[in-house]
Write an enzyme that holds these catalytic residues in place. Structure first.
Site, short mmCIF file in Angstrom:
data_model
loop_
_atom_site.label_atom_id
_atom_site.label_comp_id
_atom_site.label_asym_id
_atom_site.label_seq_id
_atom_site.Cartn_x
_atom_site.Cartn_y
_atom_site.Cartn_z
N ILE A 111 -26.12 33.42 -79.76
CA ILE A 111 -26.49 32.92 -81.10
C ILE A 111 -27.53 31.80 -80.98
O ILE A 111 -28.44 31.69 -81.80
CB ILE A 111 -25.22 32.46 -81.87
CG1 ILE A 111 -24.40 33.70 -82.27
CG2 ILE A 111 -25.57 31.62 -83.09
CD1 ILE A 111 -23.04 33.41 -82.84
N GLU A 135 -5.09 30.15 -61.46
CA GLU A 135 -3.67 30.35 -61.84
C GLU A 135 -3.32 31.84 -61.90
O GLU A 135 -2.51 32.27 -62.74
CB GLU A 135 -3.34 29.60 -63.11
CG GLU A 135 -3.62 28.11 -62.91
CD GLU A 135 -2.62 27.16 -63.50
OE1 GLU A 135 -1.60 27.61 -64.04
OE2 GLU A 135 -2.87 25.96 -63.38
N GLY A 136 -3.93 32.60 -61.01
CA GLY A 136 -3.71 34.05 -60.96
C GLY A 136 -4.84 34.74 -61.69
O GLY A 136 -5.01 34.54 -62.90
N LEU A 150 -0.68 25.38 -53.56
CA LEU A 150 -0.14 26.67 -53.15
C LEU A 150 -1.20 27.45 -52.37
O LEU A 150 -0.97 27.85 -51.22
CB LEU A 150 0.30 27.44 -54.41
CG LEU A 150 0.76 28.90 -54.25
CD1 LEU A 150 2.08 28.95 -53.49
CD2 LEU A 150 0.94 29.57 -55.62
#
Ligand code: CAA
Length: 381
Positions: free
Chosen positions: A337, A363-364, A124
């Protein structure tokens, strides 16, 4: 903790978990250093039937339940987040075929995906279309019974190893997002090639590439869904796959907690194991609590998908947002830690911190997830 898994879900979780403990955790340093796609491990995972959990039984799978998928992604990511995301992204185009593909497309590709012989990618994003997914420039122009694709896709997970790629391209530039269409492009198609492999901060066992389309001719029968449905298909798939990124974040955070807990029992300062200092003990308690809260959110989102809930957008955005912010916090605390050792590559927690970062981005971005959540909130959805 009892999550009320079915017998089958329990078996899936154990199958992935055993494999991660035996095969992936011992190799995680090598996987990080090599910065190569782990073809060998993917072949082994195929033999373990891992890819069958993405595909319905009628196409050679073991049902395509979201709950099983996220259990698989969570466990793989506990071992190595690069493998986790390669697997999770393989499930995106696969889901696209299941939900929107024709019978012929399903018969052609799904059995190979279930066998692990076909790896997929979802394409996309572009250089100018990241958060603004509707701003695509990749064009698909009809020529007889084919479409000719031209453009560049960016940051494509599995790009160079995918046998098939689901590509969202513009078929009608005058219609904005209503003019986008989804295509399957097979590896080896003339005019389709892989560009550079990105050199990433983390998830280094996954490959992320540019994809180049230069007069790439794709047969009309490779359109997935309808012409003009591409943007909606992408959004529908992201509604499901973002839950998988939540699961990836869970796996990374769990690995960090496991490492930090173990270290706090063996590392002594002032003649005491460091967990006995309240400052450290409370950090561990907060990490465990945040992981548990995230897990319940992710599992609930997965259950809603499996129950056929139609309004998934808000819960899916939440189930990506909260666990990814949590994973960033938990992995940063794990480094703290470990003290000076935590900053060194000899110990695994700095890698987990680098791996966690991307879950807030892809993914956004988490800013986009917050936009989505408030939009649905205001609309009363
Ligand atoms: N489901 C179905 N339809 C949806 C939808 C959804 N979740 N979201 C929006 N739509 C529809 C709307 O209803 C609207 O429909 P109509 O025009 O017919 O009324 C249409 O889509 C446009 O909606 P918006 O106006 O809300 O769209 P927008 O242009 O403002 O963008 C956005 C919305 C949510 C910001 C979207 O662009 C987006 O999700 N951006 C982030 C992109 C992203 O997540 N990329 C990830 C790439 S994949 C990846 O990262 C994989 C990997 O490698 C790990």
């Amino acid at each position: 903790m009892n999550y009320f898994f079915s017998e089958f879900e329990e078996a899936v979780k154990n199958l992935f978990s055993d494999y991660v403990d035996k095969r992936i955790i011992p190799m995680r340093k090598e996987l990080e250093d090599k910065h190569e796609f782990p073809h060998g491990l993917f072949k082994e995972m195929a033999k373990q039937d891992f890819f069958r959990i993405m595909v319905p039984e009628e196409y050679g799978g073991m049902s395509d339940s979201q709950m099983q998928l996220i259990l698989g992604i969570e466990e793989l990511s506990r071992g190595d987040a690069g493998i986790g995301v390669s697997f999770a992204v393989d499930a995106i185009a696969t889901k696209g075929l299941i939900l929107y593909g024709s019978k012929e497309q399903k018969e052609k590709y799904l059995p190979g995906i279930a066998d692990g012989n076909i790896i997929t990618a979802f394409s996309l994003s572009e250089p100018g279309a990241g958060s603004d997914a509707a701003a695509l420039k990749t064009r698909a122009v009809k020529k007889g019974d084919k479409y000719v694709l031209n453009g560049v896709k960016q940051f494509i997970t599995n790009g160079e190893v995918a046998d098939i790629v689901m590509v969202i391209a513009v078929t009608d530039p005058d219609k904005g997002h209503k003019g986008h269409t989804a295509f399957i492009v097979e590896k080896g198609t003339n005019g389709f090639s892989t560009g550079k492999r990105e050199d990433k901060m983390g998830i280094r066992s996954s490959v992320t590439n540019e994809l180049l389309f230069d007069d790439c001719e794709v047969p009309e029968e490779n359109i997935v869904g309808e012409i003009g449905q591409g943007f909606y298909i992408a959004m529908g798939l992201l509604d499901r796959s973002r839950i998988g990124i939540g699961a990836q974040a869970l796996g990374i955070a769990q690995a960090a907690l496991d490492e930090a807990t173990q270290y706090s029992k063996t590392r002594e300062q002032f003649a005491q194991p460091i967990h006995s200092f309240q400052a450290v003990g409370h950090m561990l308690a907060d990490m465990a609590t945040q992981i548990e809260a995230s897990r319940l959110l992710v599992y609930q989102a997965a259950r809603l998908v499996d129950a056929g809930e139609k309004e998934l957008t808000k819960i899916s955005a939440m189930s990506k947002l909260f666990p990814s912010d949590m994973a960033m916090k938990v992995t940063t605390d794990a480094v703290q830690i470990f003290g000076g050792y935590g900053y060194m590559k000899e110990y695994p927690v700095e890698r987990l911190m680098r791996d966690a970062k991307v879950t807030q981005i892809y993914e956004g971005t988490n800013q986009i997830q917050r936009n989505i959540i408030v939009d649905r909130l205001i609309k009363g959805k």
